[in-house]
Design a protein around this motif. Structure first.
Motif, PDB file in Angstrom:
ATOM      1  N   THR A   1     -13.436 -29.494   6.720  1.00 30.05           N
ATOM      2  CA  THR A   1     -13.138 -29.608   8.147  1.00 30.05           C
ATOM      3  C   THR A   1     -13.502 -30.975   8.698  1.00 30.05           C
ATOM      4  O   THR A   1     -12.936 -31.427   9.685  1.00 30.05           O
ATOM      5  CB  THR A   1     -13.916 -28.543   8.931  1.00 30.05           C
ATOM      6  OG1 THR A   1     -15.311 -28.678   8.652  1.00 30.05           O
ATOM      7  CG2 THR A   1     -13.465 -27.151   8.526  1.00 30.05           C
TER       8      THR A   1
ATOM      9  N   SER B   1       2.202 -29.219   0.047  1.00 24.68           N
ATOM     10  CA  SER B   1       1.987 -29.089   1.481  1.00 24.68           C
ATOM     11  C   SER B   1       3.182 -28.391   2.132  1.00 24.68           C
ATOM     12  O   SER B   1       4.277 -28.345   1.561  1.00 24.68           O
ATOM     13  CB  SER B   1       1.812 -30.473   2.108  1.00 24.68           C
ATOM     14  OG  SER B   1       3.054 -31.173   2.112  1.00 24.68           O
TER      15      SER B   1
ATOM     16  N   GLN C   1       4.984 -29.482   4.454  1.00 23.35           N
ATOM     17  CA  GLN C   1       6.042 -30.489   4.581  1.00 23.35           C
ATOM     18  C   GLN C   1       6.823 -30.634   3.279  1.00 23.35           C
ATOM     19  O   GLN C   1       8.056 -30.666   3.269  1.00 23.35           O
ATOM     20  CB  GLN C   1       5.423 -31.833   4.978  1.00 23.35           C
ATOM     21  CG  GLN C   1       6.408 -32.983   5.043  1.00 23.35           C
ATOM     22  CD  GLN C   1       7.454 -32.759   6.111  1.00 23.35           C
ATOM     23  OE1 GLN C   1       7.204 -32.047   7.073  1.00 23.35           O
ATOM     24  NE2 GLN C   1       8.600 -33.371   5.959  1.00 23.35           N
TER      25      GLN C   1
ATOM     26  N   LYS D   1       5.399 -39.024  12.845  1.00 20.47           N
ATOM     27  CA  LYS D   1       4.049 -38.484  12.971  1.00 20.47           C
ATOM     28  C   LYS D   1       4.143 -36.965  13.007  1.00 20.47           C
ATOM     29  O   LYS D   1       4.815 -36.398  13.867  1.00 20.47           O
ATOM     30  CB  LYS D   1       3.377 -39.013  14.237  1.00 20.47           C
ATOM     31  CG  LYS D   1       3.149 -40.524  14.225  1.00 20.47           C
ATOM     32  CD  LYS D   1       2.386 -40.972  15.460  1.00 20.47           C
ATOM     33  CE  LYS D   1       2.174 -42.484  15.461  1.00 20.47           C
ATOM     34  NZ  LYS D   1       1.357 -42.930  14.325  1.00 20.47           N
ATOM     35  N   LEU D   2       3.462 -36.339  12.061  1.00 26.93           N
ATOM     36  CA  LEU D   2       3.455 -34.886  11.971  1.00 26.93           C
ATOM     37  C   LEU D   2       2.023 -34.379  12.005  1.00 26.93           C
ATOM     38  O   LEU D   2       1.094 -35.104  11.638  1.00 26.93           O
ATOM     39  CB  LEU D   2       4.134 -34.432  10.678  1.00 26.93           C
ATOM     40  CG  LEU D   2       5.628 -34.710  10.558  1.00 26.93           C
ATOM     41  CD1 LEU D   2       6.130 -34.269   9.194  1.00 26.93           C
ATOM     42  CD2 LEU D   2       6.408 -34.005  11.651  1.00 26.93           C
ATOM     43  N   PRO D   3       1.815 -33.131  12.422  1.00 27.57           N
ATOM     44  CA  PRO D   3       0.453 -32.588  12.449  1.00 27.57           C
ATOM     45  C   PRO D   3      -0.148 -32.501  11.056  1.00 27.57           C
ATOM     46  O   PRO D   3       0.557 -32.293  10.067  1.00 27.57           O
ATOM     47  CB  PRO D   3       0.635 -31.200  13.078  1.00 27.57           C
ATOM     48  CG  PRO D   3       2.076 -30.875  12.875  1.00 27.57           C
ATOM     49  CD  PRO D   3       2.810 -32.177  12.930  1.00 27.57           C
ATOM     50  N   THR D   4      -1.475 -32.647  11.008  1.00 25.95           N
ATOM     51  CA  THR D   4      -2.183 -32.613   9.737  1.00 25.95           C
ATOM     52  C   THR D   4      -1.896 -31.340   8.957  1.00 25.95           C
ATOM     53  O   THR D   4      -1.791 -31.360   7.731  1.00 25.95           O
ATOM     54  CB  THR D   4      -3.699 -32.745   9.986  1.00 25.95           C
ATOM     55  OG1 THR D   4      -3.956 -34.012  10.608  1.00 25.95           O
ATOM     56  CG2 THR D   4      -4.480 -32.657   8.695  1.00 25.95           C
ATOM     57  N   SER D   5      -1.749 -30.233   9.667  1.00 30.03           N
ATOM     58  CA  SER D   5      -1.507 -28.950   8.993  1.00 30.03           C
ATOM     59  C   SER D   5      -0.222 -28.955   8.187  1.00 30.03           C
ATOM     60  O   SER D   5      -0.090 -28.216   7.207  1.00 30.03           O
ATOM     61  CB  SER D   5      -1.475 -27.816  10.019  1.00 30.03           C
ATOM     62  OG  SER D   5      -0.457 -28.040  10.985  1.00 30.03           O
ATOM     63  N   ASP D   6       0.741 -29.765   8.569  1.00 26.71           N
ATOM     64  CA  ASP D   6       2.004 -29.847   7.828  1.00 26.71           C
ATOM     65  C   ASP D   6       1.883 -30.723   6.582  1.00 26.71           C
ATOM     66  O   ASP D   6       2.717 -30.641   5.687  1.00 26.71           O
ATOM     67  CB  ASP D   6       3.109 -30.429   8.712  1.00 26.71           C
ATOM     68  CG  ASP D   6       3.625 -29.441   9.737  1.00 26.71           C
ATOM     69  OD1 ASP D   6       3.196 -28.270   9.699  1.00 26.71           O
ATOM     70  OD2 ASP D   6       4.441 -29.843  10.596  1.00 26.71           O
TER      71      ASP D   6
ATOM     72  N   THR E   1      -1.032 -31.180   4.634  1.00 25.18           N
ATOM     73  CA  THR E   1      -2.151 -30.887   3.749  1.00 25.18           C
ATOM     74  C   THR E   1      -1.830 -29.786   2.753  1.00 25.18           C
ATOM     75  O   THR E   1      -1.549 -28.651   3.146  1.00 25.18           O
ATOM     76  CB  THR E   1      -3.380 -30.448   4.573  1.00 25.18           C
ATOM     77  OG1 THR E   1      -3.652 -31.423   5.578  1.00 25.18           O
ATOM     78  CG2 THR E   1      -4.600 -30.280   3.672  1.00 25.18           C
TER      79      THR E   1
END
Length: 229
Positions: free
Chosen positions: A21, A107, A109, A194-199, A201
């Motif tokens: 985290t 991921s 993505q 720019k994409l969110p980190t959740s996409d 990882t």
């Protein structure tokens, strides 16, 4: 194809601490001292990045053998399978030595890229395949060079050598399809969305989950895993 290409480069931007985290942005920070040299956050990210790349490019290579409509696309598919099977073997060998946790799935993505190509048919598949893979490999090429020139860890350095040869090979076979739109490819490489980190990882595997193995095809001519002391 535009929709797929606009998000391709973002798949290469991995958070620096897989499954943790608290994320540090200092890729040069040493996180462990090993008998093969210090391990930095950037080194660890690189091992994870190579593993994650294979988790989507290997099945896409298999897809190309079934759906490709030209000899050049079929050849590119075989190169993806063989190259990532060899890199995967190296990642799986050195990860426990370096105490690096490897993902078992790509991921979100990257899984989206697979879905895009799975939905394509005929010439559209060939075109999207060549452009998406050329863009991702063109982008990761710079990352490989940076790791190779800066790492002090001999295991990571050997992986970078192997990745450099593999990525250059994959860039070449994509270009030989004659389907790469270089203007769009270079634009996307220098203007990532720019994409969110959740996409971006690849999730850590659940405890006790068997490790996914990317098996090289018989007679593939897969390069041997480099030996390091």
């Amino acid at each position: 194809m535009g929709g797929a290409l606009t998000v391709t480069l973002a798949a290469l931007a991995y958070p620096s601490m897989l499954g943790l985290t608290t994320v540090s942005t200092d890729q040069s920070r040493v996180i462990a001292q090993t008998q093969w040299g210090p391990l930095t956050e950037g080194d660890r990210d690189f091992v994870v990045k190579v593993r994650a790349a294979g988790l989507w490019e290997y099945p896409v290579g298999q897809m190309a053998l079934k759906k490709g409509t030209s000899k050049a696309v079929l050849t590119a598919g075989r190169h993806l399978i063989a190259g990532h099977a060899a890199l995967d073997a190296t990642c799986r060998r050195i990860a426990p030595m370096l105490n690096v946790t490897l993902p078992n799935v790509a991921s979100p993505q990257q899984q989206g890229f697979v879905r895009t190509l799975a939905a394509d048919q005929g010439k559209q598949f060939d075109k999207d395949f060549a452009n998406i893979l050329r863009m991702t490999h063109g982008s990761i090429f710079n990352t490989v060079a940076k790791i190779r020139s800066t790492t002090k860890n001999t295991l990571v350095r050997a992986l970078a050598d192997q990745a450099n040869n593999t990525v250059l090979d994959h860039i070449s076979v994509m270009e030989k399809t004659g389907l790469v739109d270089f203007d769009q490819t270079l634009f996307q490489q220098t203007t990532p969305p720019k994409l969110p980190t959740s996409d971006l990882t690849p999730p850590p595997p659940p405890p006790g989950q068997p490790e996914v193995v990317l098996t090289p095809p018989a007679g593939s001519g897969t390069s041997p895993t480099p030996t390091v002391g």
